[in-house]
Write a protein that holds these residues in place. Sequence first.
Motif, short mmCIF file in Angstrom:
data_model
loop_
_atom_site.label_atom_id
_atom_site.label_comp_id
_atom_site.label_asym_id
_atom_site.label_seq_id
_atom_site.Cartn_x
_atom_site.Cartn_y
_atom_site.Cartn_z
N GLN A 207 -27.23 2.00 19.78
CA GLN A 207 -27.11 0.89 20.72
C GLN A 207 -27.70 1.24 22.09
O GLN A 207 -27.74 2.41 22.48
CB GLN A 207 -25.64 0.47 20.89
CG GLN A 207 -24.98 -0.10 19.65
CD GLN A 207 -24.44 0.98 18.75
OE1 GLN A 207 -23.92 1.99 19.22
NE2 GLN A 207 -24.55 0.77 17.45
N GLY A 208 -28.12 0.19 22.78
CA GLY A 208 -28.60 0.33 24.14
C GLY A 208 -27.92 -0.70 25.03
O GLY A 208 -27.68 -1.84 24.61
N THR A 209 -27.57 -0.31 26.25
CA THR A 209 -26.94 -1.21 27.22
C THR A 209 -27.99 -1.73 28.18
O THR A 209 -28.73 -0.95 28.78
CB THR A 209 -25.83 -0.49 28.00
OG1 THR A 209 -24.84 -0.02 27.07
CG2 THR A 209 -25.17 -1.42 28.99
N LEU A 210 -28.06 -3.05 28.31
CA LEU A 210 -29.05 -3.69 29.19
C LEU A 210 -28.37 -4.26 30.42
O LEU A 210 -27.37 -4.98 30.33
CB LEU A 210 -29.77 -4.81 28.44
CG LEU A 210 -30.85 -4.41 27.43
CD1 LEU A 210 -31.25 -5.62 26.59
CD2 LEU A 210 -32.06 -3.84 28.14
N PHE A 211 -28.91 -3.92 31.57
CA PHE A 211 -28.55 -4.57 32.83
C PHE A 211 -29.81 -5.26 33.35
O PHE A 211 -30.80 -4.60 33.66
CB PHE A 211 -28.04 -3.56 33.86
CG PHE A 211 -26.69 -2.98 33.53
CD1 PHE A 211 -25.52 -3.66 33.88
CD2 PHE A 211 -26.58 -1.77 32.87
CE1 PHE A 211 -24.28 -3.13 33.59
CE2 PHE A 211 -25.34 -1.24 32.56
CZ PHE A 211 -24.18 -1.90 32.92
N THR B 206 -34.75 -3.47 21.30
CA THR B 206 -34.87 -3.49 22.76
C THR B 206 -36.28 -3.77 23.26
O THR B 206 -36.46 -4.50 24.23
CB THR B 206 -34.37 -2.16 23.36
OG1 THR B 206 -35.03 -1.06 22.72
CG2 THR B 206 -32.87 -2.01 23.18
N ARG B 207 -37.30 -3.19 22.62
CA ARG B 207 -38.67 -3.42 23.08
C ARG B 207 -39.06 -4.89 22.98
O ARG B 207 -39.62 -5.46 23.91
CB ARG B 207 -39.64 -2.55 22.27
CG ARG B 207 -39.57 -1.07 22.59
CD ARG B 207 -40.67 -0.30 21.88
NE ARG B 207 -40.62 1.12 22.17
CZ ARG B 207 -41.47 2.02 21.69
NH1 ARG B 207 -42.44 1.62 20.86
NH2 ARG B 207 -41.36 3.29 22.01
N LYS B 208 -38.75 -5.47 21.82
CA LYS B 208 -39.05 -6.89 21.63
C LYS B 208 -38.28 -7.74 22.62
O LYS B 208 -38.83 -8.70 23.19
CB LYS B 208 -38.69 -7.29 20.20
CG LYS B 208 -38.97 -8.75 19.88
CD LYS B 208 -38.57 -9.06 18.43
CE LYS B 208 -38.82 -10.53 18.12
NZ LYS B 208 -38.42 -10.85 16.71
N LEU B 209 -37.03 -7.37 22.87
CA LEU B 209 -36.20 -8.14 23.79
C LEU B 209 -36.70 -8.05 25.22
O LEU B 209 -36.77 -9.06 25.93
CB LEU B 209 -34.75 -7.65 23.70
CG LEU B 209 -33.74 -8.35 24.61
CD1 LEU B 209 -33.72 -9.84 24.35
CD2 LEU B 209 -32.35 -7.75 24.39
N ILE B 210 -37.08 -6.86 25.67
CA ILE B 210 -37.56 -6.69 27.04
C ILE B 210 -38.84 -7.48 27.27
O ILE B 210 -39.04 -8.11 28.33
CB ILE B 210 -37.77 -5.20 27.36
CG1 ILE B 210 -36.41 -4.49 27.44
CG2 ILE B 210 -38.52 -5.01 28.69
CD1 ILE B 210 -36.49 -2.99 27.58
N ARG B 211 -39.74 -7.49 26.26
CA ARG B 211 -40.96 -8.29 26.38
C ARG B 211 -40.63 -9.78 26.52
O ARG B 211 -41.24 -10.50 27.31
CB ARG B 211 -41.86 -8.07 25.17
CG ARG B 211 -42.56 -6.72 25.15
CD ARG B 211 -43.72 -6.71 24.16
NE ARG B 211 -43.27 -6.93 22.79
CZ ARG B 211 -42.94 -5.97 21.95
NH1 ARG B 211 -43.02 -4.69 22.33
NH2 ARG B 211 -42.55 -6.25 20.72
N ALA B 212 -39.64 -10.23 25.74
CA ALA B 212 -39.24 -11.63 25.81
C ALA B 212 -38.60 -11.97 27.15
O ALA B 212 -38.83 -13.05 27.71
CB ALA B 212 -38.27 -11.95 24.67
#
Length: 285
Positions: free
Chosen positions: A200-204, A251-257
């Motif tokens: 898992q990764g935590t995003l802020f 996470t990579r796909k999400l950050i690009r979006a």
Amino acid sequence: MFNLKEDGKKFIIIIIAAFFMALNIKTFVRTGGLYPGGATGLTILIQRVAETYFGISLPYSLINILMNAIPIYIGFRFIGKKFTIFSCMMIILVGLFTDLIPGYIITEDILLISIFGGMINGFFASICLNTNATAGGTDFIAIFLSEKLGMDSFNIILGFNAIILLIAGYLFGWDKALYSIIFQYASTVVIHNMYKKFQQGTLFIVTNKPNEICDTISEITNHSATILEGEGSYEHCERNVVYSVVSRAETRKLIRAVKKVDSTAFVNLIRTEELAGRFYYRPEE
């Protein structure tokens, strides 16, 4: 449902991965007299016992398929039918290639064999896992435990393989067993770094479009998010922070979006070491 174009690409990748995993067995593993662990290691151990003590040469493919019978059942029952079908293809192809490919010695340095053989094994095993398949054996069990326990359990499987190594060490020498630990550790490290579904990764995310960002997170990962209100210390103006925990594989796909929704968004991704509570894992097909 099967998609001819998408699943056709996966099948080609599986063929390539199966060939190189079999080549790895016939070059590094056989040359070093190692035991990779899982169904592969158990198959090789049975072959060597049959040949050494009974003078019988057993085919790799037949034994390997028998050793995968229970893990395949676990796959069909608890993981996913499509995932298991691709994995069965992988198991059969690795077995056939292993029986057909001639042995070739690249190096006889057992330390090099242990390290690079393990890395190659982990690399192609990871490619299979990321293609919605597995090389079988304990990978099925590792995925099953990961989904049930909510954690990356490939390191746990490394401990289970110790039983195979104890038997191999007692029968054929402890040096081979100890070098096999290096092989398995190198393989596990590569898998841990390349296959991130159960990490898992935590995003802020600091953004002026918090609701749109939350919708994007939900659409891509099926996870929810929390909107925190804050104040920017430089301009002293209101800022919103979107907090969410997602699978590191996404996470990579999400950050690009996120950047498409808000190009000025500030994104901080932190590796999550431990997680308690309900967490959604996208099921295998």
